[in-house]
Design a protein around this motif. Sequence first.
Motif, PDB file in Angstrom:
ATOM      1  N   THR A  56     -29.357  35.054  25.424  1.00  0.00           N
ATOM      2  CA  THR A  56     -28.135  34.398  25.633  1.00  0.00           C
ATOM      3  C   THR A  56     -28.957  32.952  24.774  1.00  0.00           C
ATOM      4  O   THR A  56     -29.525  32.303  24.591  1.00  0.00           O
ATOM      5  CB  THR A  56     -27.492  33.643  26.109  1.00  0.00           C
ATOM      6  OG1 THR A  56     -26.753  34.618  27.482  1.00  0.00           O
ATOM      7  CG2 THR A  56     -26.511  32.692  26.113  1.00  0.00           C
ATOM      8  N   VAL A  57     -28.096  32.642  23.746  1.00  0.00           N
ATOM      9  CA  VAL A  57     -28.112  31.666  22.602  1.00  0.00           C
ATOM     10  C   VAL A  57     -27.588  30.509  22.357  1.00  0.00           C
ATOM     11  O   VAL A  57     -26.011  30.408  22.528  1.00  0.00           O
ATOM     12  CB  VAL A  57     -29.021  31.833  20.862  1.00  0.00           C
ATOM     13  CG1 VAL A  57     -30.136  32.549  20.497  1.00  0.00           C
ATOM     14  CG2 VAL A  57     -27.675  32.645  20.420  1.00  0.00           C
ATOM     15  N   GLU A  58     -27.603  29.320  22.420  1.00  0.00           N
ATOM     16  CA  GLU A  58     -26.333  28.192  22.208  1.00  0.00           C
ATOM     17  C   GLU A  58     -26.678  27.414  20.995  1.00  0.00           C
ATOM     18  O   GLU A  58     -28.162  27.183  20.453  1.00  0.00           O
ATOM     19  CB  GLU A  58     -26.871  26.671  23.374  1.00  0.00           C
ATOM     20  CG  GLU A  58     -26.974  27.697  24.606  1.00  0.00           C
ATOM     21  CD  GLU A  58     -26.864  26.674  25.596  1.00  0.00           C
ATOM     22  OE1 GLU A  58     -27.678  25.095  25.542  1.00  0.00           O
ATOM     23  OE2 GLU A  58     -27.181  26.653  26.842  1.00  0.00           O
ATOM     24  N   TYR A  59     -26.004  27.047  20.594  1.00  0.00           N
ATOM     25  CA  TYR A  59     -25.797  27.075  19.096  1.00  0.00           C
ATOM     26  C   TYR A  59     -24.924  25.637  18.786  1.00  0.00           C
ATOM     27  O   TYR A  59     -23.611  25.567  19.435  1.00  0.00           O
ATOM     28  CB  TYR A  59     -25.839  27.361  17.947  1.00  0.00           C
ATOM     29  CG  TYR A  59     -24.743  28.522  18.063  1.00  0.00           C
ATOM     30  CD1 TYR A  59     -23.638  29.040  16.648  1.00  0.00           C
ATOM     31  CD2 TYR A  59     -24.664  29.641  18.939  1.00  0.00           C
ATOM     32  CE1 TYR A  59     -22.293  29.481  17.139  1.00  0.00           C
ATOM     33  CE2 TYR A  59     -23.526  30.396  18.762  1.00  0.00           C
ATOM     34  CZ  TYR A  59     -22.505  30.385  17.857  1.00  0.00           C
ATOM     35  OH  TYR A  59     -21.610  31.073  18.009  1.00  0.00           O
ATOM     36  N   TYR A  60     -24.063  24.816  17.433  1.00  0.00           N
ATOM     37  CA  TYR A  60     -23.686  23.591  17.406  1.00  0.00           C
ATOM     38  C   TYR A  60     -22.719  24.209  15.741  1.00  0.00           C
ATOM     39  O   TYR A  60     -23.289  24.599  15.021  1.00  0.00           O
ATOM     40  CB  TYR A  60     -23.796  23.016  17.073  1.00  0.00           C
ATOM     41  CG  TYR A  60     -22.982  21.983  17.117  1.00  0.00           C
ATOM     42  CD1 TYR A  60     -22.313  21.188  17.966  1.00  0.00           C
ATOM     43  CD2 TYR A  60     -22.612  21.136  15.358  1.00  0.00           C
ATOM     44  CE1 TYR A  60     -20.812  20.108  17.564  1.00  0.00           C
ATOM     45  CE2 TYR A  60     -21.400  20.422  14.654  1.00  0.00           C
ATOM     46  CZ  TYR A  60     -20.761  19.500  16.517  1.00  0.00           C
ATOM     47  OH  TYR A  60     -19.868  18.894  16.860  1.00  0.00           O
ATOM     48  N   PHE A  61     -21.938  25.023  15.786  1.00  0.00           N
ATOM     49  CA  PHE A  61     -21.315  25.414  14.756  1.00  0.00           C
ATOM     50  C   PHE A  61     -19.761  25.203  15.236  1.00  0.00           C
ATOM     51  O   PHE A  61     -18.535  25.625  15.890  1.00  0.00           O
ATOM     52  CB  PHE A  61     -21.160  27.308  14.753  1.00  0.00           C
ATOM     53  CG  PHE A  61     -20.298  27.631  13.453  1.00  0.00           C
ATOM     54  CD1 PHE A  61     -21.233  28.142  12.575  1.00  0.00           C
ATOM     55  CD2 PHE A  61     -18.481  28.366  14.154  1.00  0.00           C
ATOM     56  CE1 PHE A  61     -19.983  28.493  11.396  1.00  0.00           C
ATOM     57  CE2 PHE A  61     -18.596  29.029  12.147  1.00  0.00           C
ATOM     58  CZ  PHE A  61     -18.939  29.079  11.645  1.00  0.00           C
ATOM     59  N   ALA A  62     -19.064  24.779  13.737  1.00  0.00           N
ATOM     60  CA  ALA A  62     -17.343  23.957  13.383  1.00  0.00           C
ATOM     61  C   ALA A  62     -17.208  23.180  14.791  1.00  0.00           C
ATOM     62  O   ALA A  62     -16.132  23.685  15.437  1.00  0.00           O
ATOM     63  CB  ALA A  62     -16.284  25.375  13.567  1.00  0.00           C
ATOM     64  N   ASN A  63     -17.995  21.952  14.474  1.00  0.00           N
ATOM     65  CA  ASN A  63     -18.111  20.950  15.241  1.00  0.00           C
ATOM     66  C   ASN A  63     -17.776  20.982  16.920  1.00  0.00           C
ATOM     67  O   ASN A  63     -17.095  20.599  17.592  1.00  0.00           O
ATOM     68  CB  ASN A  63     -16.010  20.383  15.407  1.00  0.00           C
ATOM     69  CG  ASN A  63     -16.379  19.973  13.471  1.00  0.00           C
ATOM     70  OD1 ASN A  63     -17.168  19.526  13.251  1.00  0.00           O
ATOM     71  ND2 ASN A  63     -15.526  19.270  12.857  1.00  0.00           N
ATOM     72  N   GLN A  64     -18.601  22.120  17.731  1.00  0.00           N
ATOM     73  CA  GLN A  64     -18.450  22.490  18.195  1.00  0.00           C
ATOM     74  C   GLN A  64     -19.443  22.767  18.883  1.00  0.00           C
ATOM     75  O   GLN A  64     -20.426  23.894  18.141  1.00  0.00           O
ATOM     76  CB  GLN A  64     -16.769  23.994  19.142  1.00  0.00           C
ATOM     77  CG  GLN A  64     -15.538  22.886  19.089  1.00  0.00           C
ATOM     78  CD  GLN A  64     -14.902  24.812  19.457  1.00  0.00           C
ATOM     79  OE1 GLN A  64     -15.366  25.067  19.628  1.00  0.00           O
ATOM     80  NE2 GLN A  64     -13.336  24.487  19.055  1.00  0.00           N
ATOM     81  N   ASP A  65     -20.006  22.526  20.688  1.00  0.00           N
ATOM     82  CA  ASP A  65     -21.224  23.490  20.834  1.00  0.00           C
ATOM     83  C   ASP A  65     -20.609  24.716  21.848  1.00  0.00           C
ATOM     84  O   ASP A  65     -19.786  25.026  22.384  1.00  0.00           O
ATOM     85  CB  ASP A  65     -21.550  22.539  22.165  1.00  0.00           C
ATOM     86  CG  ASP A  65     -22.294  21.435  21.999  1.00  0.00           C
ATOM     87  OD1 ASP A  65     -23.391  21.479  21.003  1.00  0.00           O
ATOM     88  OD2 ASP A  65     -22.027  20.185  22.781  1.00  0.00           O
ATOM     89  N   ARG A  66     -21.759  25.447  21.016  1.00  0.00           N
ATOM     90  CA  ARG A  66     -21.322  26.956  20.953  1.00  0.00           C
ATOM     91  C   ARG A  66     -22.646  27.773  22.375  1.00  0.00           C
ATOM     92  O   ARG A  66     -23.763  27.836  21.909  1.00  0.00           O
ATOM     93  CB  ARG A  66     -20.464  28.104  20.604  1.00  0.00           C
ATOM     94  CG  ARG A  66     -19.772  27.505  19.527  1.00  0.00           C
ATOM     95  CD  ARG A  66     -19.155  27.907  17.997  1.00  0.00           C
ATOM     96  NE  ARG A  66     -17.866  26.892  17.396  1.00  0.00           N
ATOM     97  CZ  ARG A  66     -17.213  27.616  17.764  1.00  0.00           C
ATOM     98  NH1 ARG A  66     -16.494  29.248  17.926  1.00  0.00           N
ATOM     99  NH2 ARG A  66     -16.027  26.848  16.788  1.00  0.00           N
ATOM    100  N   SER A  67     -22.058  29.765  22.463  1.00  0.00           N
ATOM    101  CA  SER A  67     -23.187  29.935  23.194  1.00  0.00           C
ATOM    102  C   SER A  67     -22.896  31.698  22.952  1.00  0.00           C
ATOM    103  O   SER A  67     -21.269  31.950  22.953  1.00  0.00           O
ATOM    104  CB  SER A  67     -23.488  30.042  23.792  1.00  0.00           C
ATOM    105  OG  SER A  67     -22.366  30.157  25.225  1.00  0.00           O
TER     106      SER A  67
END
Length: 408
Positions: free
Chosen positions: A152-163
């Motif tokens: 699992t990776v976590e990242y910030y995309f389209a104004n949201q924190d995602r995984s």
Amino acid sequence: MTIRLRRPTPQLNIVAVLEYVLMALILLYNSMWCQFVSAQSNTFMRLAYPVLILLLLLRLRVIPIRRFNRLVILLALLALYLAGTRFNTVRYLLYYVGPLMLLLLYLGVKDNQGEPFDLLFKLDDIVCVLTVISLVCFVFGTCLDVLPGARTVEYYFANQDRSCTTYFHLYYAAQTMLMFGRDFVRNCGIFAEAPGFAIYLIIAFAVEMFLRDKPRLWRCIAICLAALTTFSTKAILLVLLVIGLKFLISPNKSVVMFRFKVVVLPVVAVVLLAAAFILLKDKMNTDSFFIRLDDLFASAKAFRTSPLFGTGYYNDQSIIDQFNYSRPNEGLSMGLAVLLAQGGLFMMALYLVPMVWCILRFPKEQRLRMLAFFISYLGLLFVTNMPFSFLALFLLAFSFEAGFHARR
């Protein structure tokens, strides 16, 4: 008259590796990998500078005076656009003018050597490898859950924190889509969303179908399967467009084939239109459709404020201010509309006129294939916000330089 730079260096193996690196950087510019570096997409543009400079040092022997004159004229036109907009000057020079000039020089070298499509073929090679990897990970990882190595990776995309789940950072299960009452994971490849993957699938498919003398069946099948597993309306419709154009321009090798095409072509057209209608009808029930429609209207309003030069390079706020439809993020989606709004009639002509010249520069037997390739690209550009991307710069440079050698 020519401007002589240096003696040729026969480092062909090193050059081939560097060219693959350059094409990989163009692809990575839009990838999920951007989310893990500080400068995001611009990181890969910056890395491309030394690669392009080294390639030019290895391969560029002379600059023909006609090419030099074209570069000067284009540079003057780009300066005129900047003077007309006076917006985002540093970014425009660093991430648009600079890479475009270097790409023009190197694509001119490739064209002089009779290899106008070679870099596109290398991009196609990379996309096809990643396509096969994505299909393996999608089937055996996402669908069957038997592939080892998931994390699992976590990242910030389209104004949201995602995984999301990834396999070796070569495939990301980053997006789902609601169909038939349940969520389906979309094949995103190495991208943060399936439509990003679709961009390169369509370009690779168009290269295989129109620019290669003999399209390889396994590659075409792999790309079509990947497009289906993205569950992207854009990808599926544009794959159908490429197939339809290929059928339309294929030469008639016999009278029987001509008669067959006359009978079958209307049937194929009806089938393709029916498929497009069904997909679009389904799309009209989603938020994505209304967001795209709002983008078109907002871009048109922004264009009316400055029709000649537009509102300025990467001036997204000028379009965002015209939004009427609420959305989770302020990303734009309709590329040609964005180009018209931010670049005006001036920049639109700068993109379209070289395409026409490029088509006309090739011999008659290749013109239909080039026309089909650019129609596919324009379809992609219409529904994708990519007019200032690294890939768009590369294709702009290609349209400026390709075909001069073929015309001799």
